[in-house]
Design an enzyme around this catalytic site. Sequence first.
Site, PDB file in Angstrom:
ATOM      1  CE  LYS A  37      -0.632  -0.098   5.178  1.00  0.00           C
ATOM      2  NZ  LYS A  37      -1.582   0.433   5.994  1.00  0.00           N
ATOM      3  CE1 TYR A  66      13.430  30.981   5.147  1.00  0.00           C
ATOM      4  CE2 TYR A  66      13.631  28.716   4.692  1.00  0.00           C
ATOM      5  CZ  TYR A  66      13.546  30.040   4.355  1.00  0.00           C
ATOM      6  OH  TYR A  66      13.311  30.165   3.028  1.00  0.00           O
ATOM      7  CG  MET A 107      10.295  23.357  -0.257  1.00  0.00           C
ATOM      8  SD  MET A 107       9.603  24.761  -1.253  1.00  0.00           S
ATOM      9  CE  MET A 107       7.955  25.155  -0.212  1.00  0.00           C
ATOM     10  NE  ARG A 163      -6.292   0.459  11.394  1.00  0.00           N
ATOM     11  CZ  ARG A 163      -5.133   0.402  10.707  1.00  0.00           C
ATOM     12  NH1 ARG A 163      -4.270   1.597  10.726  1.00  0.00           N
ATOM     13  NH2 ARG A 163      -4.824  -0.738  10.090  1.00  0.00           N
TER      14      ARG A 163
HETATM   15  N1  PLP Z   1      -2.264  -5.150   7.479  1.00  0.00           N
HETATM   16  C1  PLP Z   1      -3.030  -4.141   7.468  1.00  0.00           C
HETATM   17  C2  PLP Z   1      -4.465  -4.268   7.569  1.00  0.00           C
HETATM   18  C3  PLP Z   1      -2.313  -3.115   7.579  1.00  0.00           C
HETATM   19  O1  PLP Z   1      -2.907  -1.891   7.736  1.00  0.00           O
HETATM   20  C4  PLP Z   1      -0.906  -2.980   7.547  1.00  0.00           C
HETATM   21  C5  PLP Z   1      -0.063  -1.631   7.604  1.00  0.00           C
HETATM   22  O2  PLP Z   1      -0.504  -0.782   8.416  1.00  0.00           O
HETATM   23  C6  PLP Z   1      -0.032  -3.996   7.432  1.00  0.00           C
HETATM   24  C7  PLP Z   1      -0.821  -5.292   7.384  1.00  0.00           C
HETATM   25  C8  PLP Z   1       1.410  -4.133   7.372  1.00  0.00           C
HETATM   26  O3  PLP Z   1       1.922  -3.696   8.545  1.00  0.00           O
HETATM   27  P1  PLP Z   1       3.466  -3.415   8.904  1.00  0.00           P
HETATM   28  O4  PLP Z   1       3.936  -2.621   7.663  1.00  0.00           O
HETATM   29  O5  PLP Z   1       3.498  -3.233  10.245  1.00  0.00           O
HETATM   30  O6  PLP Z   1       3.797  -5.168   8.675  1.00  0.00           O
END
Ligand code: PLP
Length: 356
Positions: free
Chosen positions: A35, A253, A301, A130
């Site tokens: 992701k 800065y 920056m 969550r």
């Molecule tokens: N699974 C879920 C649902 C997640 O949101 C994440 C990341 O936050 C992961 C797995 C992977 O987590 P990590 O990078 O701590 O292994």
Amino acid sequence: MPRPISATLSLSALTQNLNIIRGFAPDSKVWTVVKANGYGHGISRIWRSLSSTDGFALLDFNEAILLREAGWQGPILLLEGFFTAEDLDIVGKYHLTTAVHSDWQIKTLAEAQISQPVDVYLKVNSGMNRLGFPPARTGAVWQQLRELKQVGELTLMSHFATADSVEGVDAQMAAINLAGQHISGPRCLANSAATLWHPQTHHDWIRPGIIIYGASPSGEWKDIAHTGLQPVMTLKSELIAVQELKAGDRVGYGGRYHASGPQRVGVVACGYADGYPRHAPTGTPVWVDGVRTTTVGTVSMDMLAVDLTLCPQAKIGSPVELWGNYLPVDDVATACGTLGYELLSALSPRVPVSVT
Ligand code: PLP
């Protein structure tokens, strides 16, 4: 001439990290978490080096489509599932596996006209609060999904909040066991920390993210230094100026840094618009020309300043590493009160990236 900043990605480190991770959970299949554009590394750059994985897990539909169109034919898991009824068309078209964490998603699935059943990860809220169903409802929700013709294979999923700390996973494992007591089906629980440190969580599938990229889920490099996991991303730059300060001179800065005596300070072509944290305090580690030194003053920056007291040989053009091979991103993150996750995934698109 372009600014002398770039990131390099070690593809062999990625492949090696995945192999090391398999050694921690030899009986589990692996969802490699990509992701946030592969934690900032760029999905299109890295996925082939990870193609021995059993599946890729991510959030964004455009990333899932990118992976499919790039040629990945294996499983893709949507970690947060779908967001609208229209999304289900994409789930079907691209053959995605989806998390389900809310009643409205079940209703949407039940009303969907889809030609092929969708594989579903039923998410249990085991204590992170969550996403997910309460443990006491999970058996009934599983049954509800089981009876839908729109649903194919079902897997029980949960996510740990404290797998990297002394609190560990015990309370959440108890909740998951309660949720799953009348469920027979595969389970997928472990993130990176649980993969490394809680083998009782491994089950059928693990979901490591940050350790794929060679950073520590605890934020402490020393916790993974012995595993063989290697940093994948190195962020490099050069000194573009050197200033000779005298006592009382200020840097950057706000003039927040004052020299207490004569001091050489280098200016590095890297700033917060490159993804370097603006809140990095004076004292954040930086590698300059073979020496570990520190930042001084406020990050701008496009530039930041470094103390050259320990590297008198350094001059314009000297190499600088912001994080990577010589300097774990975890060390930089710790100094900034954050984690490697945030620094890696914030790499700016303006930084040229090459792979080795
Ligand atoms: N699974 C879920 C649902 C997640 O949101 C994440 C990341 O936050 C992961 C797995 C992977 O987590 P990590 O990078 O701590 O292994």
